[in-house]
Scaffold this active site. Structure first.
Site, short mmCIF file in Angstrom:
data_model
loop_
_atom_site.label_atom_id
_atom_site.label_comp_id
_atom_site.label_asym_id
_atom_site.label_seq_id
_atom_site.Cartn_x
_atom_site.Cartn_y
_atom_site.Cartn_z
N GLY A 49 0.82 -1.21 0.00
CA GLY A 49 0.00 0.00 0.00
C GLY A 49 0.85 1.25 0.00
O GLY A 49 2.05 1.21 0.33
N GLN A 54 2.93 10.15 1.26
CA GLN A 54 4.24 9.48 1.29
C GLN A 54 5.08 9.79 0.07
O GLN A 54 6.29 9.54 0.08
CB GLN A 54 4.04 7.96 1.39
CG GLN A 54 3.46 7.49 2.71
CD GLN A 54 3.32 5.99 2.72
OE1 GLN A 54 2.33 5.47 2.22
NE2 GLN A 54 4.30 5.29 3.25
N CYS A 95 5.98 -0.18 6.79
CA CYS A 95 5.55 1.00 6.03
C CYS A 95 6.72 1.47 5.18
O CYS A 95 7.86 1.47 5.65
CB CYS A 95 5.13 2.10 7.01
SG CYS A 95 4.64 3.64 6.23
N LEU A 96 6.43 1.89 3.94
CA LEU A 96 7.51 2.34 3.06
C LEU A 96 8.22 3.59 3.61
O LEU A 96 9.36 3.85 3.25
CB LEU A 96 6.95 2.64 1.66
CG LEU A 96 6.62 1.41 0.80
CD1 LEU A 96 5.89 1.83 -0.46
CD2 LEU A 96 7.88 0.63 0.45
N HIS A 137 -4.47 1.42 7.42
CA HIS A 137 -3.12 2.01 7.53
C HIS A 137 -2.98 3.20 6.57
O HIS A 137 -2.48 4.27 6.96
CB HIS A 137 -2.09 0.91 7.21
CG HIS A 137 -0.66 1.34 7.11
ND1 HIS A 137 0.34 0.80 7.92
CD2 HIS A 137 -0.02 2.23 6.32
CE1 HIS A 137 1.50 1.37 7.61
NE2 HIS A 137 1.31 2.23 6.63
N GLU A 138 -3.45 3.03 5.32
CA GLU A 138 -3.29 4.11 4.33
C GLU A 138 -4.22 5.28 4.64
O GLU A 138 -3.83 6.44 4.47
CB GLU A 138 -3.54 3.58 2.91
CG GLU A 138 -2.64 2.41 2.48
CD GLU A 138 -1.16 2.62 2.72
OE1 GLU A 138 -0.70 3.78 2.76
OE2 GLU A 138 -0.44 1.60 2.90
N HIS A 141 -2.64 7.48 7.10
CA HIS A 141 -1.64 8.40 6.54
C HIS A 141 -2.28 9.73 6.11
O HIS A 141 -1.66 10.79 6.23
CB HIS A 141 -0.99 7.79 5.30
CG HIS A 141 0.22 6.93 5.58
ND1 HIS A 141 1.34 7.42 6.21
CD2 HIS A 141 0.48 5.62 5.31
CE1 HIS A 141 2.25 6.43 6.30
NE2 HIS A 141 1.75 5.33 5.78
ZN ZN Z 1 2.54 3.46 5.56
#
Ligand code: ZN
Length: 190
Positions: A49, A54, A95-96, A137-138, A141
């Site tokens: 995701g 991000q 997470c990225l 999660h997204e 963000h």
């Molecule tokens: Zn993330």
């Protein structure tokens, strides 16, 4: 492939609230393609995701998939809303924006997310398990919330590459102060 640089924890944009998308135009559709390519390009470990902040865009746009195989569809939701959620699951998450960090996070087991698709269609996505976890999660963000805010602090671990381990890495315990320090250094190198 055209990938976008990923903002690392400590970058102020990750703490800001993203703005709703008003018009879906070619520029936004290009961003969605680039976000998808950026997510698919992540390899160690693969990603499931990504949210627009991000990659430096304060827009309410997320992408998510429920598996890391090549034929798994990638869902894109614009202006996503968590309409319903039920039951709970606790599992390891990454997470990225936090490369190689893992932590245990409690999330809903099942969710209903509504929003708009990339072709301007109204969208309603029912998800369970990993996809439900990724969607929540997204969406977090987009509200400036990151996974370490919700992770059990005692569960935070670095993935250290290790050929002797079955998964190719071992887990090393860490804490919030150390995490901040490591990512501050990583951001300065970018
Ligand atoms: Zn993330």
């Amino acid at each position: 492939m055209s990938t976008l640089p990923i903002r690392i924890y400590g970058d102020a944009i990750l703490r800001k609230k993203a703005k709703p998308v008003k018009h879906i135009d070619g520029q936004l559709q290009r961003l969605i393609v680039q976000m998808t390519e950026t997510m698919l390009a992540a390899e160690a470990p693969p990603a499931v995701g990504l949210a627009a902040p991000q990659v430096g865009r304060l827009m309410r746009v997320i992408i998510a998939r429920e598996d890391v195989t090549d034929d798994t569809p990638v869902h894109c939701v614009i202006n996503p809303r968590l309409v319903e959620y039920e039951e709970e699951q606790t599992d390891s998450e990454g997470c990225l924006s936090f490369p190689t960090l893992r932590g245990m996070v409690r999330r809903p087991l099942r969710v209903l997310v509504a929003g708009i698709g990339p072709d301007e269609e109204e969208l309603s996505l029912e998800a369970a398990g990993l996809l439900a976890r990724v969607l929540v999660h997204e969406i977090d963000h987009l509200n400036g919330v990151v996974f370490i805010d919700k992770a059990d602090p005692d569960s935070l671990r670095w993935m250290i590459p290790d050929k002797n381990e079955e998964d190719g890495y071992r887990l090393k315990p860490t804490g919030l102060a150390k995490i901040q320090e490591v990512f501050d250094r990583l951001r300065q190198k970018q």
